[in-house]
Scaffold this motif. Structure first.
Motif, PDB file in Angstrom:
ATOM      1  N   PRO A  13      20.364 -13.158  -6.466  1.00  0.00           N
ATOM      2  CA  PRO A  13      19.346 -14.082  -6.990  1.00  0.00           C
ATOM      3  C   PRO A  13      18.243 -14.349  -5.970  1.00  0.00           C
ATOM      4  N   ASP A  14      17.049 -14.556  -6.469  1.00  0.00           N
ATOM      5  CA  ASP A  14      15.897 -14.838  -5.614  1.00  0.00           C
ATOM      6  C   ASP A  14      15.793 -16.344  -5.398  1.00  0.00           C
ATOM      7  N   ILE A  15      16.634 -16.862  -4.528  1.00  0.00           N
ATOM      8  CA  ILE A  15      16.643 -18.291  -4.215  1.00  0.00           C
ATOM      9  C   ILE A  15      16.587 -18.451  -2.701  1.00  0.00           C
ATOM     10  N   PRO A  16      16.045 -19.572  -2.223  1.00  0.00           N
ATOM     11  CA  PRO A  16      15.901 -19.751  -0.774  1.00  0.00           C
ATOM     12  C   PRO A  16      17.249 -19.927  -0.078  1.00  0.00           C
ATOM     13  N   ASP A  17      17.306 -19.470   1.162  1.00  0.00           N
ATOM     14  CA  ASP A  17      18.516 -19.639   1.963  1.00  0.00           C
ATOM     15  C   ASP A  17      18.483 -20.994   2.668  1.00  0.00           C
ATOM     16  N   PRO A  18      19.638 -21.627   2.828  1.00  0.00           N
ATOM     17  CA  PRO A  18      19.681 -22.914   3.532  1.00  0.00           C
ATOM     18  C   PRO A  18      19.404 -22.740   5.022  1.00  0.00           C
ATOM     19  N   ILE A  19      18.891 -23.785   5.635  1.00  0.00           N
ATOM     20  CA  ILE A  19      18.561 -23.783   7.060  1.00  0.00           C
ATOM     21  C   ILE A  19      19.472 -24.762   7.789  1.00  0.00           C
ATOM     22  N   ALA A  20      20.051 -24.315   8.898  1.00  0.00           N
ATOM     23  CA  ALA A  20      20.881 -25.190   9.729  1.00  0.00           C
ATOM     24  C   ALA A  20      20.088 -25.596  10.966  1.00  0.00           C
ATOM     25  N   THR A  21      19.965 -26.891  11.180  1.00  0.00           N
ATOM     26  CA  THR A  21      19.314 -27.374  12.393  1.00  0.00           C
ATOM     27  C   THR A  21      20.303 -27.312  13.553  1.00  0.00           C
ATOM     28  N   HIS A  22      19.793 -27.278  14.766  1.00  0.00           N
ATOM     29  CA  HIS A  22      20.645 -27.231  15.954  1.00  0.00           C
ATOM     30  C   HIS A  22      20.816 -28.638  16.510  1.00  0.00           C
ATOM     31  N   GLY A  23      22.068 -29.049  16.666  1.00  0.00           N
ATOM     32  CA  GLY A  23      22.361 -30.391  17.143  1.00  0.00           C
ATOM     33  C   GLY A  23      22.987 -30.399  18.524  1.00  0.00           C
ATOM     34  N   THR A  24      23.307 -31.593  18.997  1.00  0.00           N
ATOM     35  CA  THR A  24      23.888 -31.751  20.335  1.00  0.00           C
ATOM     36  C   THR A  24      25.409 -31.853  20.306  1.00  0.00           C
ATOM     37  N   THR A  25      25.994 -31.891  19.119  1.00  0.00           N
ATOM     38  CA  THR A  25      27.451 -31.903  19.012  1.00  0.00           C
ATOM     39  C   THR A  25      27.873 -30.898  17.949  1.00  0.00           C
ATOM     40  N   ASN A  28      20.245 -27.490  -5.699  1.00  0.00           N
ATOM     41  CA  ASN A  28      19.815 -27.406  -7.097  1.00  0.00           C
ATOM     42  C   ASN A  28      19.617 -25.963  -7.548  1.00  0.00           C
ATOM     43  N   ASP A  29      18.993 -25.149  -6.684  1.00  0.00           N
ATOM     44  CA  ASP A  29      18.755 -23.747  -7.051  1.00  0.00           C
ATOM     45  C   ASP A  29      20.065 -22.990  -7.228  1.00  0.00           C
ATOM     46  N   THR A  30      21.025 -23.298  -6.373  1.00  0.00           N
ATOM     47  CA  THR A  30      22.324 -22.634  -6.467  1.00  0.00           C
ATOM     48  C   THR A  30      23.048 -23.039  -7.746  1.00  0.00           C
ATOM     49  N   GLU A  31      22.998 -24.335  -8.065  1.00  0.00           N
ATOM     50  CA  GLU A  31      23.665 -24.809  -9.275  1.00  0.00           C
ATOM     51  C   GLU A  31      23.012 -24.216 -10.525  1.00  0.00           C
ATOM     52  N   SER A  32      21.687 -24.121 -10.522  1.00  0.00           N
ATOM     53  CA  SER A  32      20.977 -23.536 -11.666  1.00  0.00           C
ATOM     54  C   SER A  32      21.357 -22.070 -11.842  1.00  0.00           C
ATOM     55  N   TYR A  33      21.514 -21.364 -10.708  1.00  0.00           N
ATOM     56  CA  TYR A  33      21.900 -19.947 -10.772  1.00  0.00           C
ATOM     57  C   TYR A  33      23.257 -19.790 -11.450  1.00  0.00           C
ATOM     58  N   TYR A  34      24.228 -20.616 -11.049  1.00  0.00           N
ATOM     59  CA  TYR A  34      25.561 -20.508 -11.628  1.00  0.00           C
ATOM     60  C   TYR A  34      25.560 -20.892 -13.104  1.00  0.00           C
ATOM     61  N   ASN A  35      24.831 -21.942 -13.463  1.00  0.00           N
ATOM     62  CA  ASN A  35      24.777 -22.356 -14.868  1.00  0.00           C
ATOM     63  C   ASN A  35      24.198 -21.248 -15.741  1.00  0.00           C
ATOM     64  N   GLN A  36      23.134 -20.605 -15.245  1.00  0.00           N
ATOM     65  CA  GLN A  36      22.514 -19.523 -16.010  1.00  0.00           C
ATOM     66  C   GLN A  36      23.457 -18.327 -16.114  1.00  0.00           C
ATOM     67  N   ALA A  37      24.160 -18.019 -15.005  1.00  0.00           N
ATOM     68  CA  ALA A  37      25.092 -16.887 -15.010  1.00  0.00           C
ATOM     69  C   ALA A  37      26.258 -17.143 -15.959  1.00  0.00           C
ATOM     70  N   ILE A  38      26.723 -18.399 -16.028  1.00  0.00           N
ATOM     71  CA  ILE A  38      27.818 -18.751 -16.943  1.00  0.00           C
ATOM     72  C   ILE A  38      27.371 -18.571 -18.391  1.00  0.00           C
ATOM     73  N   LYS A  39      26.167 -19.038 -18.705  1.00  0.00           N
ATOM     74  CA  LYS A  39      25.641 -18.896 -20.070  1.00  0.00           C
ATOM     75  C   LYS A  39      25.539 -17.422 -20.465  1.00  0.00           C
ATOM     76  N   GLN A  40      25.019 -16.604 -19.558  1.00  0.00           N
ATOM     77  CA  GLN A  40      24.851 -15.186 -19.853  1.00  0.00           C
ATOM     78  C   GLN A  40      26.192 -14.498 -20.063  1.00  0.00           C
ATOM     79  N   ALA A  41      27.186 -14.868 -19.248  1.00  0.00           N
ATOM     80  CA  ALA A  41      28.511 -14.263 -19.387  1.00  0.00           C
ATOM     81  C   ALA A  41      29.136 -14.619 -20.730  1.00  0.00           C
ATOM     82  N   VAL A  42      28.998 -15.883 -21.146  1.00  0.00           N
ATOM     83  CA  VAL A  42      29.549 -16.312 -22.440  1.00  0.00           C
ATOM     84  C   VAL A  42      28.820 -15.619 -23.583  1.00  0.00           C
TER      85      VAL A  42
END
Length: 322
Positions: A189-201, A273-287
């Motif tokens: 899917p063409d959805i953005p990847d999450p970003i992890a910030t760098h912390g001190t712990t 939200n983008d990830t959840e929308s992807y799964y919901n759409q994929a579930i609908k298509q599979a059904v």
């Protein structure tokens, strides 16, 4: 009359895991024995640290927020982890992992010291690269390197820390939906990847295991013209050997951080939200295609990632209301 000299050396090599699929490679231009970029830490500061012994072939986990120590030198920021590993059992393969937690990760740097606490090698944060989650592992920064102690070494010391510059950087991860689609041979899917910030712990896992194979010397591996091992310090036997104190004291976090550490663990962050929308759409298509088994698998995967609407989408789709 010839005098026998015992080398105070560390023969180092980086295990870059180049042949493993899905593993990001560390910067091959890193020369571990080049200490010019390493922080200059006074010997008195190093001697005050409590060095945690690490047994071979056993993983050691450190929560820096509660089990770290303080080193206020140069660009070092936040708590550090200090480990001692046995140096009289042959070549060691060291794997250090820093786990991504709530889209935050500790970017580790490792300073390797010989038995007299003299710097021998330095692995900056760029050596520890992002690794995608697997069946038994989560998103993480990870690096593997080899240490071959010279004859006469009894212990080696590893100081793990992060810097103020590291905390200004981020790590781009792979969205779980993309990883799932790739693993199942589906269209990514063409959805953005999450970003992890760098912390001190963060949470570190260190594993030291013995290697049965021969050591690859850092010099030849990283472009050195000579075939000889890297020699650290002079070649005369040391007059005395540093004896690390038993581990006892731990890093004391500021009042706010201590309260946060003592608070009950929060629930994991909700699915994007983008990830959840992807799964919901994929579930609908599979059904719609009559592939209920696939829809159920997608439902289970979505709920494992924290979806709150996938089950409703599945039920409504089966009933013809999707």
């Amino acid at each position: 009359m010839k005098m026998k000299k015992s080398l105070l050396a560390l023969c180092l090599s980086a295990g870059l895991l180049a042949n493993l699929p899905g593993v990001s490679l560390a910067d091959v231009n890193i020369v571990p024995q080049d200490l010019s970029a390493a922080p200059a830490i006074p010997a008195s500061t190093l001697q005050q640290l409590q060095w945690t012994p690490v047994s071979q072939n056993k993983a050691h986990t450190t929560n820096l927020a509660t089990g770290g120590q303080s080193v206020n030198v140069g660009e070092i920021i936040g708590p550090v982890a200090a480990y001692s590993v046995p140096a009289n059992i042959g070549e060691l393969t060291i794997t250090l992992t820093s786990q991504v937690e709530k889209n935050t990760v500790f970017a580790p740097n490792v300073l390797v010291l010989d038995q007299n606490l003299k710097p021998a090698a330095y692995f900056p944060s760029s050596f520890f690269t992002y690794q995608e989650p697997g069946v038994m592992s989560d998103n993480r920064l990870e690096g593997t390197f080899k240490l071959t102690p010279a004859l006469g070494q009894q212990k080696l010391y590893l100081l793990v820390f992060t810097t103020s510059n590291d905390t200004k950087q981020t790590t781009t991860m792979v969205d779980p939906a993309k990883a799932y689609a790739k693993g199942n041979g589906n269209a990514i899917p063409d959805i953005p990847d999450p970003i992890a910030t760098h912390g001190t712990t963060g949470t570190l896992k260190l594993r030291a295991k013995t290697s049965s194979g021969s050591s690859i010397l850092v010099g030849p591996l990283f472009g050195s013209s000579g075939p000889d091992p890297v020699t650290v310090g002079n070649t005369a036997a040391p007059a005395s050997t540093y004896a690390a104190p038993a581990p006892a004291a731990t890093y004391t976090a500021p009042v706010g951080a201590t309260a946060a550490a003592a608070a009950p663990a929060e629930k994991s962050e909700p699915i994007l939200n983008d990830t959840e929308s992807y799964y919901n759409q994929a579930i609908k298509q599979a059904v719609d295609k009559g592939d209920v088994d696939k829809a159920l698998k997608l439902l289970n995967e979505a709920e494992r990632l924290g979806s709150t609407s996938a089950r409703k989408t599945f039920i409504s789709s089966v009933k013809g209301k999707g």
